[in-house]
Design an enzyme around this catalytic site. Structure first.
Site, PDB file in Angstrom:
ATOM      1  N   ARG A 117      -4.401   4.247  -1.961  1.00 50.72           N
ATOM      2  CA  ARG A 117      -3.779   4.277  -3.285  1.00 50.72           C
ATOM      3  C   ARG A 117      -4.798   4.612  -4.366  1.00 50.72           C
ATOM      4  NH1 ARG A 117       0.574  -0.793  -2.639  1.00 50.72           N
ATOM      5  NH2 ARG A 117       2.139   0.485  -1.562  1.00 50.72           N
ATOM      6  N   TYR A 126       3.827   9.541  -2.305  1.00 47.47           N
ATOM      7  CA  TYR A 126       3.237   8.984  -1.088  1.00 47.47           C
ATOM      8  C   TYR A 126       2.253   7.866  -1.400  1.00 47.47           C
ATOM      9  CZ  TYR A 126      -0.496  12.702  -1.364  1.00 47.47           C
ATOM     10  OH  TYR A 126      -1.505  13.555  -1.717  1.00 47.47           O
ATOM     11  N   GLU A 127       2.002   7.058  -0.374  1.00 53.35           N
ATOM     12  CA  GLU A 127       1.220   5.817  -0.490  1.00 53.35           C
ATOM     13  C   GLU A 127       1.851   4.841  -1.474  1.00 53.35           C
ATOM     14  OE1 GLU A 127      -0.733   5.414   1.765  1.00 53.35           O
ATOM     15  OE2 GLU A 127      -1.068   7.481   2.373  1.00 53.35           O
ATOM     16  N   GLY A 128       3.159   4.878  -1.597  1.00 54.65           N
ATOM     17  CA  GLY A 128       3.883   3.973  -2.481  1.00 54.65           C
ATOM     18  C   GLY A 128       4.250   4.657  -3.771  1.00 54.65           C
ATOM     19  N   GLN A 182       4.417   0.812  -7.037  1.00 52.41           N
ATOM     20  CA  GLN A 182       3.200   0.379  -7.720  1.00 52.41           C
ATOM     21  C   GLN A 182       3.540  -0.532  -8.901  1.00 52.41           C
ATOM     22  OE1 GLN A 182       0.429   1.317  -6.122  1.00 52.41           O
ATOM     23  NE2 GLN A 182       1.768   2.546  -4.822  1.00 52.41           N
TER      24      GLN A 182
END
Length: 598
Positions: free
Chosen positions: A298, A439-441, A446
């Site tokens: 992230r 992507y990655e949340g 977040q």
């Protein structure tokens, strides 16, 4: 196509004056991190980024990765560039010295990472995922796993992946169905399918080390029943040589809006009898371990937002200097001028420049806090810095990537109609940026993490400390006796007040009405990012004023710093009060309609 040159002067300024490079260099293990060493590494990284990676950015986008009969071929030049990248030691820059790494601080690797991502974001994704996998194995792997995998992953001989997502389980990892069956000898057979696996297969290295979430037969339901396994593409013999091909295969790659040269794979585990893996850490704690990788990833994705913004700004600025169109406003019959003379083009470029510098300052400050959280000898200082890192990771990821969509869009706008034409290259930065908020949340994930785990759960303790520090900078700006710094102080003060109002609303609302608080979560993330960026820009302006008064350094650079901070205060920080209003008042309109009314 645009060239890329790393903004080394600004990187040096931020590292030394804002992120505290001297303090980081005094931490245990960093005794050899001198200013000369840092400058030499930045210069060499710039040469590699601009000379090797940047020329492949456009061609890689056009060629893309290719899938054929279960194997992925990367774009022309990719394999050779990766080999040179690894042999030059770049994969080992921040790696653990116990396994062949150089052990250099996070602050330095953050600046170098920015270069890779600006020069060629699609390429940078491979070492990024490998770094996350290394971190998870380093912290939770067995001694045998570490010895088997880490030296070759840190050297770049092998790469790594993280395997979370499944067709039915996107962000909801409780729905993971991949199975792990114990074999009685300490190994497991893995069965299932994973999607969206970045560099899940490629031709750049001999082996790929997959970290895979799966369920044991007796696992409890939900996220508490997920374990983490290491599953190599090729089995590894006791002497470190490669053995038989494991039962994990790429069955397709995705056709995407951007990052075309980065293969996004569908991986099948166990179609031919079971993929062999070993357990990482304890059973049913896989999600906890995967978050080790995700925190690394992230932060790195936030750096993509910064890096793409820098590349788009450089591209747009060069075009604005070259493109001659029209006369100066108010000058009838005057000479034709480049479009940098036009007021709105200047506004667009200053918006790009100021946001990019604010992102860089915040990200590097967080990078330095990583170093202090891990290596400072004082436990209380470590804890304080870790709390700051935890608070700011979703902001770096969410705010920087959301900014990159706006900044790269501004870059297209500066080009006018030519920005819509692929051959100019401006559109690629815009397309590549679009995935970064997902992507990655996603940004919403977040933001929910930010208001829930990072603010409501600890009753706002960490953010209160940050706000106190912001107020101190505001006071110093106001007392500087300078008109520009006074204007920055006024805007920063209003922004901090808006942030305080929003924090108070979240603390009062979250436990009573989580949906109402969540409606404002993304606006709150953006608000915190904007104000935190303004805090850093204010600090930069103060440093610049002191340097000018002392007659130190390059006057033009420091004057530009003050002007850029003033623009940010007037054009970006000024948005803070509107965001606070939305956070406090925006729930009713978002939640009132029934499903049928949409």
């Amino acid at each position: 196509m645009s060239n890329y040159s790393a903004p080394i002067r600004d990187m040096q300024f931020v590292m030394r004056e804002l992120a505290g490079l001297d303090e980081v260099a005094q931490l245990p293990g960093n005794e050899e991190v001198s200013p000369d060493l840092v400058d030499a590494i930045l210069e060499e990284a710039d040469k590699f980024a601009s000379g090797v990676l940047a020329p492949l950015n456009w061609t890689g986008d056009q060629e893309g990765a290719k899938w054929n009969d279960g194997a992925v071929a990367t774009a022309p030049g990719w394999k050779e560039a990766y080999t040179q990248f690894a042999e030059s030691g770049w994969t080992a820059l921040a790696g653990d010295p116990n396994y062949g790494g150089q052990g250099l601080p996070k602050l330095l690797s953050t600046a170098v990472m920015e270069m890779w991502k600006s020069a060629n974001m699609a390429f940078s994704l491979c070492p990024m995922l490998t770094t996350g996998a290394i971190e998870a194995l380093l912290l939770r792997g067995t001694d045998e796993q570490k010895a088997m995998y880490l030296p070759k992953m840190i050297s770049g001989e092998w790469t790594g992946t993280m395997n979370l997502t499944e067709p039915q389980a996107g962000s909801d990892l409780a729905a993971v169905r991949t199975k792990a069956e114990p074999q009685g000898d300490g190994s497991y057979k893995i069965f299932g399918q994973k999607i969206f696996i970045t560099y899940g297969d490629h031709d750049m290295t001999d082996n790929i080390i997959h970290l895979v979430l799966a369920r044991l037969p007796d696992a409890p339901e939900g996220v508490k029943g997920i374990s983490l396994f290491v599953v190599p593409k090729f089995m590894v013999n006791a002497d470190g040589s490669l053995g038989a091909r494991n039962d994990v295969h790429c069955v397709s790659i995705e056709h995407k809006l951007g990052i075309h040269a980065s293969p996004t794979c569908v991986l099948a585990f166990g179609d031919k009898g079971g993929a062999i893996g070993t357990l990482v850490g304890e059973p049913n704690r896989g999600l906890e371990y995967m978050f080790i990788m995700m925190n690394e990833a992230r932060f790195a994705v936030g750096m993509e937002g910064l890096a793409l913004s820098e590349r788009a700004y450089q591209h747009a600025l060069q075009y604005a200097k070259d493109r001659v169109q029209g006369t100066d406003a108010g000058v009838r019959g005057g000479p034709k001028v480049n479009i940098l003379h036009h007021a709105d083009v200047r506004r667009l470029l200053m918006n790009m420049k100021s946001k990019t510098e604010a992102m860089r300052a915040l990200a590097y400050v967080v990078g330095a806090a990583f170093d202090k959280a891990h290596n400072h000898p004082d436990e209380a200082v470590r804890a304080q810095n870790q709390a700051f890192v935890d608070l700011m990771i979703p902001v770096v990821k969410g705010w920087c990537t959301e900014n990159s969509i706006d900044v790269t869009s501004d870059g297209v706008q500066v080009h006018g109609g030519m920005g819509f034409i692929e051959e100019t290259g401006a559109a690629q930065h815009f397309r590549d940026s679009r995935i970064t908020t997902i992507y990655e949340g996603t940004t919403a994930i977040q933001a929910n993490d930010l208001i829930g785990r990072k603010i409501a759960r600890e009753n706002g303790v960490t953010i209160a400390g940050v706000i106190k520090t912001m107020r101190a900078v505001e006071a110093e700006l106001a007392a500087a006796g300078d008109a520009a710094l006074g204007a920055i102080a006024k805007s920063l003060g209003a922004g901090v007040s808006a942030l305080e109002e929003a924090v108070a609303y979240i603390l009062a609302t979250y436990s009573q009405d989580i949906k109402a608080a969540s409606v404002g979560s993304v606006p709150f993330l953006k608000l915190l990012g904007i104000v935190a960026g303004g805090w850093q820009m204010g600090r930069a302006a103060l440093v610049a004023k002191r340097k000018l008064e002392a007659g130190e350094g390059e006057a033009s650079f420091y004057k530009t710093k003050i002007v850029t901070a003033r623009f940010y205060a007037d054009h970006v920080l000024a948005q803070a009060s509107g965001l606070a209003y939305t956070i406090v008042n925006g729930a009713a309109g978002a939640l009132e309609l029934s499903e049928e009314q949409f």
